[in-house]
Scaffold this motif. Structure first.
Motif, PDB file in Angstrom:
ATOM      1  N   ILE A 138       0.988  -1.254  -0.034  1.00 19.53           N
ATOM      2  CA  ILE A 138       0.031  -0.119  -0.098  1.00 19.53           C
ATOM      3  C   ILE A 138       0.908   1.103   0.060  1.00 19.53           C
ATOM      4  CG2 ILE A 138      -1.479   1.407   1.279  1.00 19.53           C
ATOM      5  CD1 ILE A 138      -2.714  -1.191   2.306  1.00 19.53           C
ATOM      6  N   VAL A 139       0.812   1.923  -1.251  1.00 21.68           N
ATOM      7  CA  VAL A 139       1.565   3.204  -1.309  1.00 21.68           C
ATOM      8  C   VAL A 139       0.909   4.276  -0.455  1.00 21.68           C
ATOM      9  CG1 VAL A 139       2.793   4.857  -2.709  1.00 21.68           C
ATOM     10  CG2 VAL A 139       2.615   2.503  -3.284  1.00 21.68           C
ATOM     11  N   GLU A 140      -0.264   4.396  -0.514  1.00 22.29           N
ATOM     12  CA  GLU A 140      -1.110   5.635   0.080  1.00 22.29           C
ATOM     13  C   GLU A 140      -2.444   5.014   0.364  1.00 22.29           C
ATOM     14  OE1 GLU A 140      -2.258  10.224  -0.355  1.00 22.29           O
ATOM     15  OE2 GLU A 140      -0.527   9.399  -1.229  1.00 22.29           O
ATOM     16  N   GLU A 141      -2.896   5.058   1.600  1.00 22.03           N
ATOM     17  CA  GLU A 141      -4.006   4.458   2.082  1.00 22.03           C
ATOM     18  C   GLU A 141      -5.445   4.884   1.233  1.00 22.03           C
ATOM     19  OE1 GLU A 141      -5.939   2.001   4.696  1.00 22.03           O
ATOM     20  OE2 GLU A 141      -3.897   2.476   4.884  1.00 22.03           O
ATOM     21  N   ASP A 142      -5.974   3.795   0.661  1.00 27.26           N
ATOM     22  CA  ASP A 142      -7.411   4.100   0.147  1.00 27.26           C
ATOM     23  C   ASP A 142      -7.087   4.956  -1.365  1.00 27.26           C
ATOM     24  OD1 ASP A 142      -8.912   3.206   2.129  1.00 27.26           O
ATOM     25  OD2 ASP A 142      -8.927   5.229   2.863  1.00 27.26           O
ATOM     26  N   LYS A 143      -5.572   4.995  -1.826  1.00 25.80           N
ATOM     27  CA  LYS A 143      -5.433   5.529  -3.115  1.00 25.80           C
ATOM     28  C   LYS A 143      -4.498   4.900  -3.853  1.00 25.80           C
ATOM     29  CE  LYS A 143      -5.872  10.536  -1.293  1.00 25.80           C
ATOM     30  NZ  LYS A 143      -4.746  11.719  -1.207  1.00 25.80           N
ATOM     31  N   VAL A 144      -3.487   4.468  -3.692  1.00 27.20           N
ATOM     32  CA  VAL A 144      -2.187   3.715  -4.320  1.00 27.20           C
ATOM     33  C   VAL A 144      -1.961   2.267  -3.776  1.00 27.20           C
ATOM     34  CG1 VAL A 144      -0.302   4.181  -5.746  1.00 27.20           C
ATOM     35  CG2 VAL A 144      -1.697   6.065  -5.100  1.00 27.20           C
ATOM     36  N   VAL A 145      -1.808   1.383  -4.766  1.00 25.52           N
ATOM     37  CA  VAL A 145      -1.316   0.049  -4.264  1.00 25.52           C
ATOM     38  C   VAL A 145      -0.341  -0.260  -5.381  1.00 25.52           C
ATOM     39  CG1 VAL A 145      -1.936  -2.477  -4.154  1.00 25.52           C
ATOM     40  CG2 VAL A 145      -3.281  -0.763  -3.142  1.00 25.52           C
ATOM     41  N   LYS A 146       0.836  -0.832  -4.843  1.00 23.16           N
ATOM     42  CA  LYS A 146       1.772  -1.410  -5.847  1.00 23.16           C
ATOM     43  C   LYS A 146       1.878  -2.856  -5.985  1.00 23.16           C
ATOM     44  CE  LYS A 146       6.504  -1.446  -4.778  1.00 23.16           C
ATOM     45  NZ  LYS A 146       6.994  -2.501  -5.271  1.00 23.16           N
ATOM     46  N   GLU A 147       1.854  -3.235  -7.038  1.00 24.44           N
ATOM     47  CA  GLU A 147       1.773  -4.661  -7.367  1.00 24.44           C
ATOM     48  C   GLU A 147       3.185  -5.345  -8.062  1.00 24.44           C
ATOM     49  OE1 GLU A 147      -0.537  -8.203  -9.914  1.00 24.44           O
ATOM     50  OE2 GLU A 147      -1.395  -6.209  -9.614  1.00 24.44           O
ATOM     51  N   THR A 148       4.011  -6.074  -7.462  1.00 24.53           N
ATOM     52  CA  THR A 148       5.142  -6.574  -8.001  1.00 24.53           C
ATOM     53  C   THR A 148       4.829  -7.687  -9.006  1.00 24.53           C
ATOM     54  OG1 THR A 148       6.363  -5.398  -6.242  1.00 24.53           O
ATOM     55  CG2 THR A 148       7.522  -7.110  -7.780  1.00 24.53           C
ATOM     56  N   ILE A 149       5.232  -7.610 -10.110  1.00 22.61           N
ATOM     57  CA  ILE A 149       5.329  -8.770 -11.152  1.00 22.61           C
ATOM     58  C   ILE A 149       6.394  -9.271 -11.706  1.00 22.61           C
ATOM     59  CG2 ILE A 149       3.072  -8.004 -11.963  1.00 22.61           C
ATOM     60  CD1 ILE A 149       4.146  -6.650 -14.610  1.00 22.61           C
ATOM     61  N   LYS A 150       7.646  -8.655 -11.188  1.00 22.46           N
ATOM     62  CA  LYS A 150       9.068  -9.113 -11.558  1.00 22.46           C
ATOM     63  C   LYS A 150       9.971  -8.268 -10.282  1.00 22.46           C
ATOM     64  CE  LYS A 150      12.845  -8.975 -14.566  1.00 22.46           C
ATOM     65  NZ  LYS A 150      13.481  -8.543 -15.822  1.00 22.46           N
ATOM     66  N   ASP A 151      10.582  -9.228  -9.766  1.00 21.99           N
ATOM     67  CA  ASP A 151      11.604  -8.580  -8.500  1.00 21.99           C
ATOM     68  C   ASP A 151      12.550  -8.031  -9.152  1.00 21.99           C
ATOM     69  OD1 ASP A 151       9.896  -9.707  -6.335  1.00 21.99           O
ATOM     70  OD2 ASP A 151      10.793 -11.545  -6.560  1.00 21.99           O
ATOM     71  N   ARG A 173       2.883  -3.064 -11.235  1.00 23.07           N
ATOM     72  CA  ARG A 173       1.673  -2.319 -11.498  1.00 23.07           C
ATOM     73  C   ARG A 173       1.291  -1.350 -10.447  1.00 23.07           C
ATOM     74  NH1 ARG A 173      -0.043  -7.712 -13.410  1.00 23.07           N
ATOM     75  NH2 ARG A 173       0.441  -7.872 -15.523  1.00 23.07           N
ATOM     76  N   ILE A 174       0.998  -0.296 -10.739  1.00 19.74           N
ATOM     77  CA  ILE A 174       0.705   0.548  -9.742  1.00 19.74           C
ATOM     78  C   ILE A 174      -0.871   1.052  -9.932  1.00 19.74           C
ATOM     79  CG2 ILE A 174       1.143   3.005  -8.885  1.00 19.74           C
ATOM     80  CD1 ILE A 174       3.371   0.905  -8.950  1.00 19.74           C
ATOM     81  N   HIS A 175      -1.760   0.609  -9.103  1.00 16.22           N
ATOM     82  CA  HIS A 175      -3.056   0.818  -9.229  1.00 16.22           C
ATOM     83  C   HIS A 175      -3.568   2.067  -8.387  1.00 16.22           C
ATOM     84  CE1 HIS A 175      -3.388  -3.300 -10.827  1.00 16.22           C
ATOM     85  NE2 HIS A 175      -2.767  -3.682  -9.798  1.00 16.22           N
ATOM     86  N   CYS A 176      -4.029   2.953  -9.042  1.00 17.04           N
ATOM     87  CA  CYS A 176      -4.509   4.635  -8.478  1.00 17.04           C
ATOM     88  C   CYS A 176      -6.036   4.411  -8.357  1.00 17.04           C
ATOM     89  CB  CYS A 176      -3.781   5.637  -9.300  1.00 17.04           C
ATOM     90  SG  CYS A 176      -1.919   5.342  -9.428  1.00 17.04           S
ATOM     91  N   ARG A 177      -6.592   5.076  -7.361  1.00 18.59           N
ATOM     92  CA  ARG A 177      -7.768   5.471  -7.116  1.00 18.59           C
ATOM     93  C   ARG A 177      -8.199   7.015  -7.485  1.00 18.59           C
ATOM     94  NH1 ARG A 177     -12.111   2.357  -7.556  1.00 18.59           N
ATOM     95  NH2 ARG A 177     -11.357   0.894  -6.040  1.00 18.59           N
ATOM     96  N   GLU A 178      -7.105   7.766  -7.747  1.00 17.08           N
ATOM     97  CA  GLU A 178      -7.362   8.919  -8.114  1.00 17.08           C
ATOM     98  C   GLU A 178      -6.558   9.188  -9.406  1.00 17.08           C
ATOM     99  OE1 GLU A 178      -5.633  11.688  -5.062  1.00 17.08           O
ATOM    100  OE2 GLU A 178      -7.416  11.443  -3.793  1.00 17.08           O
ATOM    101  N   PRO A 179      -6.926  10.068 -10.206  1.00 16.82           N
ATOM    102  CA  PRO A 179      -6.286  10.581 -11.333  1.00 16.82           C
ATOM    103  C   PRO A 179      -5.101  11.154 -11.242  1.00 16.82           C
ATOM    104  CG  PRO A 179      -8.213  12.068 -11.112  1.00 16.82           C
ATOM    105  CD  PRO A 179      -8.138  10.994 -10.146  1.00 16.82           C
ATOM    106  N   LEU A 180      -3.970  11.030 -11.910  1.00 15.99           N
ATOM    107  CA  LEU A 180      -2.662  11.568 -11.439  1.00 15.99           C
ATOM    108  C   LEU A 180      -2.691  12.919 -12.075  1.00 15.99           C
ATOM    109  CD1 LEU A 180      -0.414   8.809 -12.761  1.00 15.99           C
ATOM    110  CD2 LEU A 180      -1.133   9.338 -10.609  1.00 15.99           C
ATOM    111  N   GLU A 181      -2.087  14.014 -11.205  1.00 17.95           N
ATOM    112  CA  GLU A 181      -1.805  15.278 -11.499  1.00 17.95           C
ATOM    113  C   GLU A 181      -0.932  15.422 -12.591  1.00 17.95           C
ATOM    114  OE1 GLU A 181       1.135  14.785  -8.425  1.00 17.95           O
ATOM    115  OE2 GLU A 181      -0.798  13.913  -8.874  1.00 17.95           O
ATOM    116  N   ASP A 182      -1.014  16.767 -13.467  1.00 20.85           N
ATOM    117  CA  ASP A 182      -0.268  17.092 -14.486  1.00 20.85           C
ATOM    118  C   ASP A 182       1.257  17.064 -14.086  1.00 20.85           C
ATOM    119  OD1 ASP A 182       0.441  17.280 -17.126  1.00 20.85           O
ATOM    120  OD2 ASP A 182      -0.022  19.488 -17.094  1.00 20.85           O
ATOM    121  N   SER A 183       2.216  16.838 -14.918  1.00 23.07           N
ATOM    122  CA  SER A 183       3.612  16.925 -14.718  1.00 23.07           C
ATOM    123  C   SER A 183       4.424  17.061 -15.863  1.00 23.07           C
ATOM    124  CB  SER A 183       3.992  15.737 -13.889  1.00 23.07           C
ATOM    125  OG  SER A 183       4.062  14.787 -14.809  1.00 23.07           O
TER     126      SER A 183
END
Length: 464
Positions: free
Chosen positions: A53-66, A124-134
């Motif tokens: 869990i990267v940020e509670e209720d917002k972002v989760v990181k799922e490792t598919i290759k170490d 894979r990074i799963h985000c519940r919020e849209p990413l801001e501009d950068s």
């Protein structure tokens, strides 16, 4: 639950919103007393991966290759990564994303996720919020989940961390920046030449930094292709270059940008031939490879007689630095040598081979030389401390210690204390009497001159 299974259950308030660890709220509603009816579907299971869990209720990181190694990206490190996801954003294979951590070059949530990865990792990074501009990744559109108005749709990004470029701010001010461009062999820090030692390097120095700038130093050209051999801690390299070399492993290549005060401005005053090629006040860049180094012998690992010979040889190197007014470098060598020699004494190695007296003489000599270094650098409090260590703990009638302390008291205008030390020095033996009497006469003269100045200053004050 099994993959694809759907289950329904009821949660009483103490296990739902009323649980003390629950931070999730729905707007401003009072939800702590709600009884929850939950329907849960286990959509899929990915085996053999880790999830963070990267940020509670917002972002989760799922490792598919170490990945590999031990370093995560962090400011001011640089990152090279492949990125795809969001609204069709995808880096080309030949043009991966390159950015410096902490600069806002990519969206904050994405960078926080990358900072948990290791080199070579794919996630894979799963985000519940849209990413801001950068600057490097455009903002993603905000969409709702089908049939669930107001609930943000999950966005998934796939990131491959291709390279973590180690960047160190060596002095914390940005004045010496070290960027690793090729890994070496070994582990940090156990395989680094942290302690002063002989080493071989290859180095190219450029004025102002950058490949297009003028080269003022190339060890391969000046050494007919052979690496440069040197010993650190002898003030033969600029401070900025030497401090970086001490954090490298054999075979590593780094690019170092240095401000003038950590480059050649000080060495110019010592007549260094490389420094004469660099205009005063010029920043420089070095591209340096640590070819290899010889780890210094640990005195505690040597037989006592051999340890004493090695210690005396190191003292001579420190003495050479002192004689050429390189007091800071001499001080560092005396301090390191004292720590190791005192370790021998504590271990009883000196008594075991009847070397107590020569080792004690070495300790006294190094301690008094530290007092001399402190005096030359204007640190009279440290000079007193070193002199007192000899007089209080080793030899209360050591003539040289009394002389050094008398000098220090004289610098501090402590005339009575200085006079006492020189009088004691005169009683240490006929060979010291003449020098002690000369210093006593000098104190009387300096004290009279100081009283005259004070009288003149006070007269001027009362005549205003």
């Amino acid at each position: 639950m099994a993959e694809g299974e759907i289950s329904s259950f009821t949660l009483k308030p103490s296990l739902g919103f009323g649980h003390p660890d629950c931070t999730w709220r729905l707007g401003g509603a009072q939800v702590e007393d709600w009884v929850l009816d939950v329907t849960l579907e286990l959509a899929s299971i990915t085996k053999g991966v880790s999830v963070q869990i990267v940020e509670e209720d917002k972002v989760v990181k799922e490792t598919i290759k170490d990945g590999e190694g031990w370093e995560n990206p962090r400011p001011p490190y640089q990152v090279v990564a492949s990125v795809k996801g969001g609204d069709g954003f995808c880096t080309a294979e030949a043009e991966p994303l390159r950015y410096s951590c902490g600069t806002g070059a990519v969206p904050k949530l994405l960078e926080e996720s990358v900072n948990l990865m290791f080199q070579g990792e794919v996630a894979r990074i799963h985000c519940r919020e849209p990413l801001e501009d950068s600057p490097l990744i455009p903002a993603s559109a905000s969409t709702s989940e089908p049939g669930r108005p107001g609930q943000q749709a999950l966005q998934t990004w796939e990131i491959g961390l291709l390279e973590v470029v180690q960047v160190r701010d060596m002095v914390g001010t940005g004045e010496v920046m070290k960027s690793r461009v090729a890994r070496g062999e070994g582990e940090f820090p156990i395989d680094c030449p942290i302690v002063d030692c002989p080493m071989r390097i290859r180095c190219v120095g450029r004025l102002g930094g950058g490949a297009g700038k003028e080269v003022f130093w190339d060890t391969d050209e000046e050494g007919s292709g052979e690496p440069l051999s040197l010993e650190t801690g002898m003030n033969v390299l600029p401070d900025g270059l030497e401090m970086c070399l001490k954090l490298m492993v054999p075979g590593e290549t780094s690019v170092i940008q240095s401000a003038p005060k950590f480059a050649y401005d000080d060495l110019r005053d010592l007549g260094d031939k490389i420094a004469t090629r660099v205009p005063k006040g010029s920043p420089v860049e070095w591209e340096v490879t640590l070819v290899d180094f010889n780890k210094p012998k640990q005195l505690a690992e040597l037989p006592a007689a051999e340890a004493l010979r090695e210690a005396l040889a190191r003292k001579e190197k420190a003495n050479a630095l002192f004689k050429t007014s390189r007091y800071r470098y001499a001080q560092a060598r005396y301090e390191l040598l004292l720590r190791e020699v005192k370790g021998l004494v504590d271990a009883g190695a000196a008594e075991a081979e009847d070397l107590a007296e020569p080792i004690s003489t070495l300790v006294v000599g190094c301690t008094l030389n530290l007092a001399a270094c402190a005096q030359r650098q204007g640190d009279h409090a440290a000079a007193l401390k070193h002199c007192n260590e000899v007089l209080d703990k080793m030899d209360p009638d050591h003539a040289k210690a009394l002389y050094r302390r008398g000098q220090t008291y004289t610098h501090l205008s402590e005339w009575a204390a200085a006079r006492r030390d020189y009088e004691r020095m005169a009683r240490c033996g006929e060979e010291h009497r003449e020098e002690a009497e000369a210093q006593l006469a000098r104190i009387s003269r300096l004290e009279k001159e100081a009283l005259k100045r004070q009288k003149k200053e006070f007269q001027g004050f009362f005549n205003r």
